[in-house]
Scaffold this motif. Sequence first.
Motif, PDB file in Angstrom:
ATOM      1  N   VAL A  13      30.191  67.035  54.120  1.00 47.12           N
ATOM      2  CA  VAL A  13      29.873  65.638  54.331  1.00 47.12           C
ATOM      3  C   VAL A  13      28.641  65.288  53.502  1.00 47.12           C
ATOM      4  CG1 VAL A  13      29.225  63.899  56.029  1.00 47.12           C
ATOM      5  CG2 VAL A  13      30.804  65.726  56.665  1.00 47.12           C
ATOM      6  N   ARG A  14      28.785  64.341  52.563  1.00 50.58           N
ATOM      7  CA  ARG A  14      27.699  63.944  51.704  1.00 50.58           C
ATOM      8  C   ARG A  14      26.879  62.858  52.382  1.00 50.58           C
ATOM      9  NH1 ARG A  14      28.434  65.039  46.311  1.00 50.58           N
ATOM     10  NH2 ARG A  14      27.446  63.081  45.724  1.00 50.58           N
ATOM     11  N   LYS A  15      25.719  62.561  51.813  1.00 46.70           N
ATOM     12  CA  LYS A  15      24.916  61.493  52.373  1.00 46.70           C
ATOM     13  C   LYS A  15      25.675  60.176  52.370  1.00 46.70           C
ATOM     14  CE  LYS A  15      20.345  63.399  51.445  1.00 46.70           C
ATOM     15  NZ  LYS A  15      19.029  63.181  50.792  1.00 46.70           N
ATOM     16  N   ASP A  72      26.763  59.893  58.805  1.00 50.90           N
ATOM     17  CA  ASP A  72      26.944  59.902  60.259  1.00 50.90           C
ATOM     18  C   ASP A  72      28.073  60.852  60.612  1.00 50.90           C
ATOM     19  OD1 ASP A  72      24.993  57.986  60.567  1.00 50.90           O
ATOM     20  OD2 ASP A  72      26.411  56.301  60.551  1.00 50.90           O
ATOM     21  N   PRO A  73      28.110  61.368  61.832  1.00 49.96           N
ATOM     22  CA  PRO A  73      29.236  62.215  62.247  1.00 49.96           C
ATOM     23  C   PRO A  73      30.550  61.447  62.176  1.00 49.96           C
ATOM     24  CG  PRO A  73      27.415  62.358  63.816  1.00 49.96           C
ATOM     25  CD  PRO A  73      27.090  61.234  62.887  1.00 49.96           C
ATOM     26  N   VAL A  74      31.617  62.143  61.802  1.00 49.21           N
ATOM     27  CA  VAL A  74      32.914  61.465  61.694  1.00 49.21           C
ATOM     28  C   VAL A  74      33.343  60.888  63.029  1.00 49.21           C
ATOM     29  CG1 VAL A  74      33.687  62.825  59.716  1.00 49.21           C
ATOM     30  CG2 VAL A  74      34.091  63.672  62.032  1.00 49.21           C
ATOM     31  N   ILE A 134      31.901  57.509  62.820  1.00 54.30           N
ATOM     32  CA  ILE A 134      32.460  56.658  61.775  1.00 54.30           C
ATOM     33  C   ILE A 134      33.867  56.196  62.126  1.00 54.30           C
ATOM     34  CG2 ILE A 134      33.182  56.591  59.364  1.00 54.30           C
ATOM     35  CD1 ILE A 134      30.972  58.554  58.721  1.00 54.30           C
ATOM     36  N   HIS A 135      34.676  57.099  62.669  1.00 53.61           N
ATOM     37  CA  HIS A 135      36.079  56.768  62.940  1.00 53.61           C
ATOM     38  C   HIS A 135      36.228  55.539  63.837  1.00 53.61           C
ATOM     39  CE1 HIS A 135      40.393  58.423  63.450  1.00 53.61           C
ATOM     40  NE2 HIS A 135      40.358  57.175  63.854  1.00 53.61           N
ATOM     41  N   PRO A 136      35.545  55.455  64.981  1.00 51.72           N
ATOM     42  CA  PRO A 136      35.698  54.257  65.816  1.00 51.72           C
ATOM     43  C   PRO A 136      35.246  52.983  65.106  1.00 51.72           C
ATOM     44  CG  PRO A 136      34.697  56.045  67.066  1.00 51.72           C
ATOM     45  CD  PRO A 136      34.703  56.480  65.633  1.00 51.72           C
ATOM     46  N   ARG A 137      34.206  53.095  64.261  1.00 51.74           N
ATOM     47  CA  ARG A 137      33.737  51.921  63.538  1.00 51.74           C
ATOM     48  C   ARG A 137      34.784  51.430  62.539  1.00 51.74           C
ATOM     49  NH1 ARG A 137      29.232  53.680  60.990  1.00 51.74           N
ATOM     50  NH2 ARG A 137      29.716  53.152  58.824  1.00 51.74           N
ATOM     51  N   VAL A 168      43.408  54.576  60.736  1.00 53.48           N
ATOM     52  CA  VAL A 168      42.294  55.303  60.107  1.00 53.48           C
ATOM     53  C   VAL A 168      42.606  56.794  60.053  1.00 53.48           C
ATOM     54  CG1 VAL A 168      39.827  55.832  60.216  1.00 53.48           C
ATOM     55  CG2 VAL A 168      40.652  53.600  60.988  1.00 53.48           C
ATOM     56  N   TYR A 169      42.310  57.404  58.901  1.00 50.99           N
ATOM     57  CA  TYR A 169      42.477  58.847  58.749  1.00 50.99           C
ATOM     58  C   TYR A 169      41.345  59.357  57.864  1.00 50.99           C
ATOM     59  CZ  TYR A 169      44.835  63.355  58.167  1.00 50.99           C
ATOM     60  OH  TYR A 169      45.153  64.697  58.197  1.00 50.99           O
ATOM     61  N   TRP A 170      40.815  60.528  58.207  1.00 50.47           N
ATOM     62  CA  TRP A 170      39.725  61.065  57.406  1.00 50.47           C
ATOM     63  C   TRP A 170      39.986  62.507  57.003  1.00 50.47           C
ATOM     64  CZ3 TRP A 170      37.441  65.013  60.296  1.00 50.47           C
ATOM     65  CH2 TRP A 170      37.544  64.920  61.687  1.00 50.47           C
TER      66      TRP A 170
END
Length: 428
Positions: free
Chosen positions: A9-11, A122-124, A127-130, A174-176
């Motif tokens: 995970v990058r900045k 930020d932790p995934v 981020i995912h809910p956002r 959403v998918y990461w």
Amino acid sequence: MAMRYRPQVRKQMKALIDCNNFFVSCERVMDPSLHGKPVVVLSGNDGCVISRSNEAKALGIPMGCPAFQIGSYTRPDSVVQLSANHRLYCNISDRVMRIVGMEEGNIEIYSVDEAFFSLPDDPVETIHPRMAALVRKIQQWVGIPVSIGFAPSRTLAKIASHIAKKDRRITDGVYWLVRREAIDTILRRTPISDVWGIGRRTTSSLQEHGVATAADFVKMSPGLVRSFYNVTLERTHRELRGEDCATVSPVTDSRKSLTHSRTFGQVVTDFETVHDAIVSFAQHLAKRMRDEQVVATEVGVFVRGDSHRTDLPFYQNACSIVLPTPSDSTHLVVEHAVRALGCIYKPGMVYRKAGVWACSLLPTSDVQLNLFDPIDYSKQRRLMASVDAINKHYGAPAVQLAPTADTRTWSPHQAHPGRQSKTLLFMM
């Protein structure tokens, strides 16, 4: 054994938002009765399919299918066929991009239905809910479905966005792709032909070397990729390994040229009709430049005959003119486009397509005025701002330059117009 790499995970991770079945979705905003029906949007002159609803895809209608061949897949009357309405699509695209820009900032528009943006460290799980909330907001505010994929690089984000759109098990859009194990698994399932930036010729060449999937490609040595191919493909290789190195910039910085062209609904033989088309195209082009806050250093025109008609003489040509001072003024763009047309128009020829382009674009803020130019550019800008404001309020083209021809016989053939609503189109 697979080569080890660390897509951490990058900045700033990269996210891609993609509007699903965009042209069809826009038509459904204007006409809710289209929901649940097989719908296709046709290209200029109703030539071929350029957008399909999921129901049309289920019937087997492929992208690019000529309109006259739709009947070979199903009864033509069972599919709603619509002529493209690009003004509507650009308007709705602007709304989507505006929302993304307000929510996330740092937006990099890639196409009319796609945009990249950066995400913080930020932790995934945060981020995912956002991102899911952003998907819901666009659905509620604009009325079209979108998908979002995020990952350490743009290329991986593109793959993630594709999965978010295609996988029916993903209900929030959403998918990461962040963790190494997940990336490894997805790359093994991704055909090399589906990787962003790898075209048909490169795909064939890689397949000849035993590269069938994105995972096979990642196993190759970076030096080997660069020596056999080019630095662009090496960047794609590094992106799949989790390193963000794609060179996508905001649209106002990355644009080198803009073009507005159309295929005529019928062959045209007289100068007045071609002139009318060029004037219309130049007006649209100047408005696009003002919307994107760029100015043109050079304006050009091209004309082309009908290469499919062996019974008619074929002619094509192009000409460009450098502006004394870079500008986005409708009057100046039209004036130079008409001058360019006069240099290449050939009496006795038939014309089927024409277009206007603006190149060597500069940000509006970077223009240096010419002290010896008699044109008052500050007055031109105030005039254009007033015209744009009137057209936005009353609906374009409330104010425009007068055409020379009595009728727009050059207009593309559109036998299947969709429902339109000026109230919705101009409410934002």
